[in-house]
Design an enzyme around this catalytic site. Structure first.
Site, PDB file in Angstrom:
ATOM      1  N   ASN A  42       0.800  -1.268  -0.054  1.00 52.54           N
ATOM      2  CA  ASN A  42       0.205  -0.149   0.098  1.00 52.54           C
ATOM      3  C   ASN A  42       0.945   1.436  -0.180  1.00 52.54           C
ATOM      4  OD1 ASN A  42       0.583  -0.718   2.750  1.00 52.54           O
ATOM      5  ND2 ASN A  42      -1.082   0.392   3.292  1.00 52.54           N
ATOM      6  N   ILE A  43       0.464   2.135  -0.659  1.00 55.49           N
ATOM      7  CA  ILE A  43       1.013   3.371  -0.825  1.00 55.49           C
ATOM      8  C   ILE A  43       0.090   4.571  -0.615  1.00 55.49           C
ATOM      9  CG2 ILE A  43       2.657   5.127  -2.193  1.00 55.49           C
ATOM     10  CD1 ILE A  43       3.018   2.256  -4.032  1.00 55.49           C
ATOM     11  N   GLU A  44       0.190   5.249   0.514  1.00 56.48           N
ATOM     12  CA  GLU A  44      -0.482   6.340   1.000  1.00 56.48           C
ATOM     13  C   GLU A  44      -0.301   7.543   0.628  1.00 56.48           C
ATOM     14  OE1 GLU A  44      -1.469   5.468   5.078  1.00 56.48           O
ATOM     15  OE2 GLU A  44      -2.311   3.696   4.879  1.00 56.48           O
ATOM     16  N   CYS A  53      -3.948   0.431  -2.741  1.00 57.19           N
ATOM     17  CA  CYS A  53      -4.001  -0.648  -2.067  1.00 57.19           C
ATOM     18  C   CYS A  53      -2.727  -1.462  -2.489  1.00 57.19           C
ATOM     19  CB  CYS A  53      -5.190  -1.509  -1.820  1.00 57.19           C
ATOM     20  SG  CYS A  53      -6.485  -0.769  -1.070  1.00 57.19           S
ATOM     21  N   GLU A  55      -2.950  -4.747  -3.304  1.00 54.86           N
ATOM     22  CA  GLU A  55      -3.264  -5.659  -4.393  1.00 54.86           C
ATOM     23  C   GLU A  55      -3.233  -4.762  -5.792  1.00 54.86           C
ATOM     24  OE1 GLU A  55      -4.725  -4.727  -1.340  1.00 54.86           O
ATOM     25  OE2 GLU A  55      -6.077  -6.465  -0.909  1.00 54.86           O
TER      26      GLU A  55
END
Ligand code: THU
Length: 138
Positions: A42-44, A53, A55
């Site tokens: 995940n990369i916020e 996300c 996936e």
């Protein structure tokens, strides 16, 4: 690539999570039909909604490299800096993205706590009566 190895790859991918806002680190490992594996995390984002996300990171990486046939994905997640203690199921948006590219009847989703402890479901089980490309004649 065994299921155990795929879950292990997801656990390794989780190390790359960028989650300074939720502090919830997720890793995924996508198995392509030809055996290639793509990791994702995940990369916020400070603006929140642009976050991605694990996936979808894995799926989009594979798509960019030309892969179109996918067999399975492993997902692991939990509070960053801690061992995983609960299963992490794909969010609704990720399920819909899988629905675009994967056969719901055969695409397998492994949700793990460790490489020795995971459950699996098909996409059809996680997204019953889904809306997909076929609904638009594709
Ligand atoms: N997240 C994933 O990456 N995959 C999931 O299956 C569930 C949620 C991420 C999104 C966000 O960065 C963080 O976990 C908390 O929701």
């Amino acid at each position: 690539m065994t299921d155990i190895e795929l879950v292990r790859a997801a656990i390794a991918a989780r190390e790359n999570a960028y989650a300074p806002y939720s502090h919830f680190a997720v890793g995924a490992a996508l198995l392509c039909a030809d055996g290639t594996v793509y990791g994702g995390c995940n990369i916020e984002n400070a603006a929140y909604s642009p976050g991605n996300c694990a996936e979808r990171t894995a799926i989009f990486r594979a798509m960019f490299d030309g892969h179109r046939d996918f067999a399975a994905i492993a997902v692991v997640g939990g509070p960053e800096g801690e061992p995983i203690s609960e299963l992490c199921a794909p969010c609704g948006v990720c399920r819909q993205v899988m629905r675009e590219f994967c056969d719901p009847a055969t695409f397998r989703i492994l949700m793990g706590i460790s490489e020795d402890s995971f459950i699996e479901a098909t996409l059809a089980e996680l997204l019953p009566h889904g809306f997909g490309p076929q609904n638009l004649g594709k």
